[in-house]
Design a protein around this motif. Sequence first.
Motif, PDB file in Angstrom:
ATOM      1  N   TYR A   1      34.393  45.881  34.928  1.00  0.00           N
ATOM      2  CA  TYR A   1      35.177  46.844  36.178  1.00  0.00           C
ATOM      3  C   TYR A   1      35.849  46.700  36.959  1.00  0.00           C
ATOM      4  O   TYR A   1      37.032  47.932  37.069  1.00  0.00           O
ATOM      5  CB  TYR A   1      33.620  47.250  36.330  1.00  0.00           C
ATOM      6  N   PHE A   2      35.802  45.797  37.778  1.00  0.00           N
ATOM      7  CA  PHE A   2      36.636  45.096  38.465  1.00  0.00           C
ATOM      8  C   PHE A   2      37.996  44.466  37.949  1.00  0.00           C
ATOM      9  O   PHE A   2      38.962  44.732  38.424  1.00  0.00           O
ATOM     10  CB  PHE A   2      36.065  43.641  39.280  1.00  0.00           C
ATOM     11  N   LYS A   3      37.912  43.803  36.269  1.00  0.00           N
ATOM     12  CA  LYS A   3      39.089  43.365  36.310  1.00  0.00           C
ATOM     13  C   LYS A   3      40.391  44.604  35.703  1.00  0.00           C
ATOM     14  O   LYS A   3      41.273  44.422  35.919  1.00  0.00           O
ATOM     15  CB  LYS A   3      38.972  42.513  35.091  1.00  0.00           C
ATOM     16  N   GLY A   4      39.417  45.581  34.924  1.00  0.00           N
ATOM     17  CA  GLY A   4      39.690  47.008  34.471  1.00  0.00           C
ATOM     18  C   GLY A   4      40.724  47.770  36.614  1.00  0.00           C
ATOM     19  O   GLY A   4      42.079  48.045  36.154  1.00  0.00           O
ATOM     20  N   LEU A   5      40.409  47.176  37.316  1.00  0.00           N
ATOM     21  CA  LEU A   5      41.058  47.500  38.813  1.00  0.00           C
ATOM     22  C   LEU A   5      41.841  47.218  39.228  1.00  0.00           C
ATOM     23  O   LEU A   5      42.782  47.370  39.363  1.00  0.00           O
ATOM     24  CB  LEU A   5      40.005  47.676  39.560  1.00  0.00           C
ATOM     25  N   LEU A   6      42.339  45.729  38.189  1.00  0.00           N
ATOM     26  CA  LEU A   6      42.478  44.613  38.994  1.00  0.00           C
ATOM     27  C   LEU A   6      44.170  44.139  37.827  1.00  0.00           C
ATOM     28  O   LEU A   6      45.034  43.750  38.391  1.00  0.00           O
ATOM     29  CB  LEU A   6      42.755  43.871  39.267  1.00  0.00           C
ATOM     30  N   ALA A   7      43.318  45.346  37.383  1.00  0.00           N
ATOM     31  CA  ALA A   7      44.582  44.908  35.924  1.00  0.00           C
ATOM     32  C   ALA A   7      46.260  45.372  36.116  1.00  0.00           C
ATOM     33  O   ALA A   7      46.502  46.717  36.461  1.00  0.00           O
ATOM     34  CB  ALA A   7      44.341  45.514  34.366  1.00  0.00           C
ATOM     35  N   ASP A   8      47.151  44.464  35.863  1.00  0.00           N
ATOM     36  CA  ASP A   8      48.327  45.649  35.404  1.00  0.00           C
ATOM     37  C   ASP A   8      49.132  46.470  35.027  1.00  0.00           C
ATOM     38  O   ASP A   8      48.286  46.666  33.933  1.00  0.00           O
ATOM     39  CB  ASP A   8      49.912  43.853  36.269  1.00  0.00           C
ATOM     40  N   LYS A   9      50.222  46.934  34.536  1.00  0.00           N
ATOM     41  CA  LYS A   9      50.492  48.130  33.977  1.00  0.00           C
ATOM     42  C   LYS A   9      50.700  48.216  32.608  1.00  0.00           C
ATOM     43  O   LYS A   9      50.534  48.616  31.951  1.00  0.00           O
ATOM     44  CB  LYS A   9      51.890  48.749  34.629  1.00  0.00           C
ATOM     45  N   ASP A  10      50.707  46.243  32.718  1.00  0.00           N
ATOM     46  CA  ASP A  10      50.917  46.066  31.199  1.00  0.00           C
ATOM     47  C   ASP A  10      49.011  45.604  30.482  1.00  0.00           C
ATOM     48  O   ASP A  10      48.966  45.109  28.976  1.00  0.00           O
ATOM     49  CB  ASP A  10      51.743  44.759  30.827  1.00  0.00           C
ATOM     50  N   GLY A  11      48.113  45.685  31.508  1.00  0.00           N
ATOM     51  CA  GLY A  11      46.343  45.602  31.048  1.00  0.00           C
ATOM     52  C   GLY A  11      45.960  43.807  31.037  1.00  0.00           C
ATOM     53  O   GLY A  11      45.204  43.830  30.641  1.00  0.00           O
ATOM     54  N   LYS A  12      47.070  43.038  31.647  1.00  0.00           N
ATOM     55  CA  LYS A  12      46.237  41.763  32.031  1.00  0.00           C
ATOM     56  C   LYS A  12      46.169  41.280  33.463  1.00  0.00           C
ATOM     57  O   LYS A  12      46.781  42.105  34.775  1.00  0.00           O
ATOM     58  CB  LYS A  12      48.058  41.057  31.745  1.00  0.00           C
ATOM     59  N   VAL A  13      45.291  40.770  33.701  1.00  0.00           N
ATOM     60  CA  VAL A  13      44.890  40.083  34.892  1.00  0.00           C
ATOM     61  C   VAL A  13      45.291  38.504  34.874  1.00  0.00           C
ATOM     62  O   VAL A  13      45.081  37.976  34.268  1.00  0.00           O
ATOM     63  CB  VAL A  13      43.355  40.268  35.042  1.00  0.00           C
ATOM     64  N   SER A  14      45.793  38.458  36.240  1.00  0.00           N
ATOM     65  CA  SER A  14      46.570  36.973  36.639  1.00  0.00           C
ATOM     66  C   SER A  14      44.774  36.269  37.572  1.00  0.00           C
ATOM     67  O   SER A  14      44.028  36.632  37.229  1.00  0.00           O
ATOM     68  CB  SER A  14      47.070  37.321  37.886  1.00  0.00           C
ATOM     69  N   PRO A  15      44.692  34.792  36.627  1.00  0.00           N
ATOM     70  CA  PRO A  15      44.370  34.063  37.353  1.00  0.00           C
ATOM     71  C   PRO A  15      43.440  34.394  38.800  1.00  0.00           C
ATOM     72  O   PRO A  15      42.834  34.617  39.111  1.00  0.00           O
ATOM     73  CB  PRO A  15      44.544  32.827  37.300  1.00  0.00           C
ATOM     74  N   PRO A  16      44.694  34.620  39.822  1.00  0.00           N
ATOM     75  CA  PRO A  16      43.800  35.544  41.723  1.00  0.00           C
ATOM     76  C   PRO A  16      43.252  36.006  40.963  1.00  0.00           C
ATOM     77  O   PRO A  16      42.405  36.278  41.289  1.00  0.00           O
ATOM     78  CB  PRO A  16      45.392  34.534  42.356  1.00  0.00           C
ATOM     79  N   LYS A  17      43.898  37.119  40.067  1.00  0.00           N
ATOM     80  CA  LYS A  17      43.180  38.572  40.050  1.00  0.00           C
ATOM     81  C   LYS A  17      41.659  38.210  39.767  1.00  0.00           C
ATOM     82  O   LYS A  17      41.057  39.245  40.086  1.00  0.00           O
ATOM     83  CB  LYS A  17      44.157  39.625  39.686  1.00  0.00           C
ATOM     84  N   SER A  18      41.306  37.635  38.777  1.00  0.00           N
ATOM     85  CA  SER A  18      40.411  37.558  37.830  1.00  0.00           C
ATOM     86  C   SER A  18      39.247  36.595  38.870  1.00  0.00           C
ATOM     87  O   SER A  18      37.725  36.772  38.693  1.00  0.00           O
ATOM     88  CB  SER A  18      40.717  36.436  36.944  1.00  0.00           C
ATOM     89  N   LEU A  19      39.763  35.658  40.296  1.00  0.00           N
ATOM     90  CA  LEU A  19      38.859  34.952  40.817  1.00  0.00           C
ATOM     91  C   LEU A  19      38.480  36.392  42.007  1.00  0.00           C
ATOM     92  O   LEU A  19      37.366  36.062  42.107  1.00  0.00           O
ATOM     93  CB  LEU A  19      40.012  34.254  41.821  1.00  0.00           C
ATOM     94  N   VAL A  20      39.306  36.899  42.030  1.00  0.00           N
ATOM     95  CA  VAL A  20      38.404  37.915  42.822  1.00  0.00           C
ATOM     96  C   VAL A  20      37.885  39.361  42.517  1.00  0.00           C
ATOM     97  O   VAL A  20      36.517  39.754  43.040  1.00  0.00           O
ATOM     98  CB  VAL A  20      39.990  39.203  43.693  1.00  0.00           C
ATOM     99  N   ALA A  21      37.894  39.539  41.298  1.00  0.00           N
ATOM    100  CA  ALA A  21      37.019  40.031  40.106  1.00  0.00           C
ATOM    101  C   ALA A  21      35.929  39.413  40.297  1.00  0.00           C
ATOM    102  O   ALA A  21      35.043  39.967  39.765  1.00  0.00           O
ATOM    103  CB  ALA A  21      37.310  40.311  38.778  1.00  0.00           C
ATOM    104  N   GLY A  22      35.447  38.059  39.896  1.00  0.00           N
ATOM    105  CA  GLY A  22      34.376  37.396  40.261  1.00  0.00           C
ATOM    106  C   GLY A  22      33.984  37.464  41.435  1.00  0.00           C
ATOM    107  O   GLY A  22      32.714  37.284  41.056  1.00  0.00           O
ATOM    108  N   LEU A  23      34.014  37.203  42.140  1.00  0.00           N
ATOM    109  CA  LEU A  23      34.240  37.155  43.812  1.00  0.00           C
ATOM    110  C   LEU A  23      33.042  38.813  43.844  1.00  0.00           C
ATOM    111  O   LEU A  23      31.824  38.927  44.508  1.00  0.00           O
ATOM    112  CB  LEU A  23      35.319  37.634  44.190  1.00  0.00           C
ATOM    113  N   GLY A  24      33.851  39.427  43.446  1.00  0.00           N
ATOM    114  CA  GLY A  24      33.336  40.824  42.967  1.00  0.00           C
ATOM    115  C   GLY A  24      32.092  41.092  42.836  1.00  0.00           C
ATOM    116  O   GLY A  24      30.874  41.801  43.634  1.00  0.00           O
TER     117      GLY A  24
END
Length: 295
Positions: A90-113
């Motif tokens: 869910y958090f990964k989807g919220l943090l994805a960019d317009k191309d549907g990609k999640v950078s490593p820092p955003k993946s870290l934030v999604a994991g934290l949540g």
Amino acid sequence: MSVKSKEKPLHSLFAGAIAGGTESFLTYPAEYVKTQAQFSYSSGQKAPGPITIIRETIRDRGILGLYAGVGAPIIGNAAKAGVRFLCYDYFKGLLADKDGKVSPPKSLVAGLGAGMMEAILAVTPTETIKTKLIDDARRAQPKYPKGLIPGTAAIIRDEGIAGIYRGLFPVMMRQGANSAVRFSTYSTLKQFVQGNARPGQALPSWVTFGIGAIAGIVTVYVTMPLDVIKTRMQSLTAKQQYHNSFHCAYRIFTEEGALRFWKGTTPRLARLILSGGIIFTVYENVIRAIGGRAV
């Protein structure tokens, strides 16, 4: 990491629960030994090593003694892994960019949540019950009856609902750090491996297991102090010894030394290497089998 094809929430929940329950049962003896190693001992009394704990437990209680309190973590791991993967997606989807990609820092934030959510919804009650039952089992005259349900009922009767939420703060910190480190490490390594594979090729299970195991090793060394504090705060004598998590950390550091924060590393390392490999491998195979996609 592309998230254009999201798992359905029920797929993430189901696959995560199966993976969590399987991982918990297979690795529980290492968790039992780690928890025993982290309890405090009288001044001058040397804490036993993993081999000593295993030998004495089997001598006194048989092989099943290594599974004391196993019911709570199996149920809890199934619940928390389901919540973890559901929230991470869910958090990964919220943090994805317009191309549907999640950078490593955003993946870290999604994991934290995801880790914070699983701590509140599933981990703290089951971890507290497990820790109290393991602590009780090592006593000459156990206070609580054997078994998950009667033991839990006795704990709630003695301490109330607040008793099974003891140590919520360190659990949130540990789970948040665990998931942040584990998911970001796993997704980064998987992306790297997939970049060197043929387009559209699914990774073999042994590769998934290896990536998950490496993520487990990194997670152990980064988050071990939080795990030690969590165990102490959930012990039967926590109320008499510590005012809060910070006081617990202060006493461990001043009375037992900094290295005590990494006590129990060996059994936890063994468990999380297996855990990381098992949980991601089972999750990805289950998600494929029910028509979803891999992490």
